[in-house]
Design a protein around this motif. Structure first.
Motif, PDB file in Angstrom:
ATOM      1  N   ARG A 126       0.835  -1.205   0.000  1.00 48.97           N
ATOM      2  CA  ARG A 126       0.000   0.000   0.000  1.00 48.97           C
ATOM      3  C   ARG A 126       0.869   1.253   0.000  1.00 48.97           C
ATOM      4  N   ALA A 130       1.281   4.134  -2.856  1.00 49.04           N
ATOM      5  CA  ALA A 130       0.999   5.534  -2.480  1.00 49.04           C
ATOM      6  C   ALA A 130       2.142   6.455  -2.857  1.00 49.04           C
ATOM      7  N   VAL A 243       6.550   0.133   9.163  1.00 43.54           N
ATOM      8  CA  VAL A 243       6.834   1.557   9.332  1.00 43.54           C
ATOM      9  C   VAL A 243       8.198   1.892   8.744  1.00 43.54           C
TER      10      VAL A 243
ATOM     11  N   GLU B 212      -7.756   5.974  11.299  1.00 45.16           N
ATOM     12  CA  GLU B 212      -7.749   5.737   9.853  1.00 45.16           C
ATOM     13  C   GLU B 212      -9.136   5.953   9.251  1.00 45.16           C
ATOM     14  N   MET B 232       0.077  11.714  -1.986  1.00 40.82           N
ATOM     15  CA  MET B 232       0.082  10.322  -2.462  1.00 40.82           C
ATOM     16  C   MET B 232      -0.335  10.277  -3.921  1.00 40.82           C
ATOM     17  N   VAL B 236      -3.909   4.691  -4.317  1.00 45.34           N
ATOM     18  CA  VAL B 236      -4.480   4.237  -3.051  1.00 45.34           C
ATOM     19  C   VAL B 236      -5.371   5.346  -2.498  1.00 45.34           C
ATOM     20  N   GLU B 237      -6.317   4.954  -1.650  1.00 46.09           N
ATOM     21  CA  GLU B 237      -7.197   5.948  -1.043  1.00 46.09           C
ATOM     22  C   GLU B 237      -6.591   6.544   0.211  1.00 46.09           C
ATOM     23  N   SER B 238      -5.824   5.736   0.918  1.00 45.37           N
ATOM     24  CA  SER B 238      -5.258   6.203   2.179  1.00 45.37           C
ATOM     25  C   SER B 238      -4.097   5.296   2.554  1.00 45.37           C
ATOM     26  N   LEU B 239      -3.380   5.698   3.590  1.00 49.48           N
ATOM     27  CA  LEU B 239      -2.291   4.894   4.125  1.00 49.48           C
ATOM     28  C   LEU B 239      -2.753   4.220   5.408  1.00 49.48           C
ATOM     29  N   ASN B 240      -2.071   3.174   5.801  1.00 46.18           N
ATOM     30  CA  ASN B 240      -2.248   2.625   7.142  1.00 46.18           C
ATOM     31  C   ASN B 240      -2.010   3.749   8.163  1.00 46.18           C
ATOM     32  N   ALA B 242      -0.854   3.914  11.270  1.00 51.96           N
ATOM     33  CA  ALA B 242       0.435   3.967  11.958  1.00 51.96           C
ATOM     34  C   ALA B 242       1.532   4.389  10.983  1.00 51.96           C
ATOM     35  N   VAL B 243       1.404   3.969   9.724  1.00 53.00           N
ATOM     36  CA  VAL B 243       2.384   4.374   8.713  1.00 53.00           C
ATOM     37  C   VAL B 243       2.287   5.863   8.450  1.00 53.00           C
TER      38      VAL B 243
END
Lengths: 255, 255
Positions: A126, A130, A243, B212, B232, B236-240, B242-243
């Motif tokens: 992911r 991104a 991370v 999130e 980005m 992708v729509e978003s990141l994890n 925590a990432v």
């Protein structure tokens, strides 16, 4: 439309086999996904071969109708999901086949070795998507990019990023270096701080990431141009693997 | 030394209560940790009040002896762990109390709102410690920083980073702004790309991260100087969560 009411229905049993078995997925070139959001996201980049949805799920997410889902009873959804608290939507997709020249042309490549945790593999896919990476190479010991757990973490990114497998990362790295790609291993020890890698990679860049516990094998580190690490305070011993990888991908987003 | 062989032993039952109940932890100022590596790491920054170890665990990690662990039978370890595949080491530590002037003096602050997932909270604490942040503020709806799951993800970072709770993040943000701290909300929409935030924050910096799914509340975003997002691709729509938070912490590591 007839509703599938038997948990022993041949199509349902087949979908479960694709869900559970990497071998089945590889043999048939299909993978299994669960959940309306993930299935709609994957459908943007992968071809759905079959979709199953409960009447309630279809009512809640009407845009699924375009994929002509077969209606399933709630207890069949339970079998497909393995949990009672499922959202009633399941699909089989054709596994995307990366173009044959992917590794000959990609400019930014993520390579993973021994990343066993499906959540970490999915999160890294992911992040790679991104931050504009072109391709991913999965070496020995990595979780399958198309297992249900990996898909959940990658949120469909797996469908949008050419993903290849390699049994011999040092050989793959040698081929990349031969065409001018700079190859960076990540290692906590015997490595240089990230900034020293510079940000000018005219021939392209390949970042190689290992598992949190084991790191990369010596052979793989030696096959790279340089080993780098993320500078940290002495308050922690290491970062979470996904991370650390994502910070690297972000750091090299613009090269 | 007498071995604790009863799963009903009062000390063991008490340790389980601390493990399971945030209320118990708060009332007694203690928290529960499992595993030799985590316990040794935490002991560098927190005071152990009691330690329990199986004979096998003590033989495997002799440096635990400095904490004078009470020996427990394997079936008692199972009760403390909740799993058979435990490593036989458990401890109660005193909850570190942040200095009273933490928020008056910290230069780099991480603030979380509604981050329910203990794994994400733990990972963000670990990244904050790694990248030199001074303090963490947990707002409403966040997972406890000292629950067993959070500790597992933070790998002991919780002991090294002053962590405070706040029921009113807008008020906490107003106080920080009043003393010259720049406050940055993270939001996918109505926000500016990260680079536009600059990198000069003479009065200090506070980065505010939401969950999130939900993001930050409007009140919290409005209480900040600026809203930023991580640029980005549209793959992708978003990141994890925590990432995304860790990338921000890395981005602002040097300010």
């Amino acid at each position: 439309m007839e509703t599938i009411t038997s948990r022993e229905n041949a199509k349902i049993k087949y979908a479960c086999a694709v869900r559970d078995s990497e071998k089945q997925r590889a043999a048939d070139g299909l993978f299994f996904a669960e959940g309306p959001k993930l299935c709609l996201e994957l459908a943007k980049s992968c071809t759905p071969r079959a979709m199953y949805a409960t009447a309630a799920a279809l009512a809640k997410t009407p845009e699924l109708a375009q994929f002509d889902p077969a209606e399933i009873a709630p207890h069949v959804a339970e079998k497909l999901s393995g949990t009672k608290s499922n959202q009633g939507v399941f699909a089989l997709f054709e596994t995307p086949v990366p173009p044959a020249d992917t590794l000959d042309t990609a400019r930014r490549i993520l390579m993973l070795e021994g990343v066993q945790d499906p959540g970490n593999v999915g999160t890294l896919l992911r992040s790679a998507a991104a931050f504009g990476f072109d391709a991913v190479v999965l070496g020995p010991g990595c979780a399958s990019p198309l297992s249900p757990k990996t898909l959940r973490s990658s949120m469909g990114a797996a469908g949008r990023l050419p993903t290849l497998h390699s049994d011999d990362l040092p050989a793959a790295l040698a081929a990349l270096r031969a065409r001018g790609v700079t190859t960076l291993a990540t290692a906590l020890y015997r490595s240089r701080p990230l900034d020293e890698a510079g940000n000018d990679f005219p021939g392209g860049l390949c970042v190689v990431i290992g598992s949190e516990g084991q790191g990369l094998t010596d052979r793989t580190v030696e096959a790279c141009d340089m080993a780098v690490r993320i500078p940290m305070t002495d308050r922690v011993e290491s970062l979470n693997a996904a991370v650390a990888g994502s910070v690297l991908l972000w750091h090299f987003r613009g090269v």
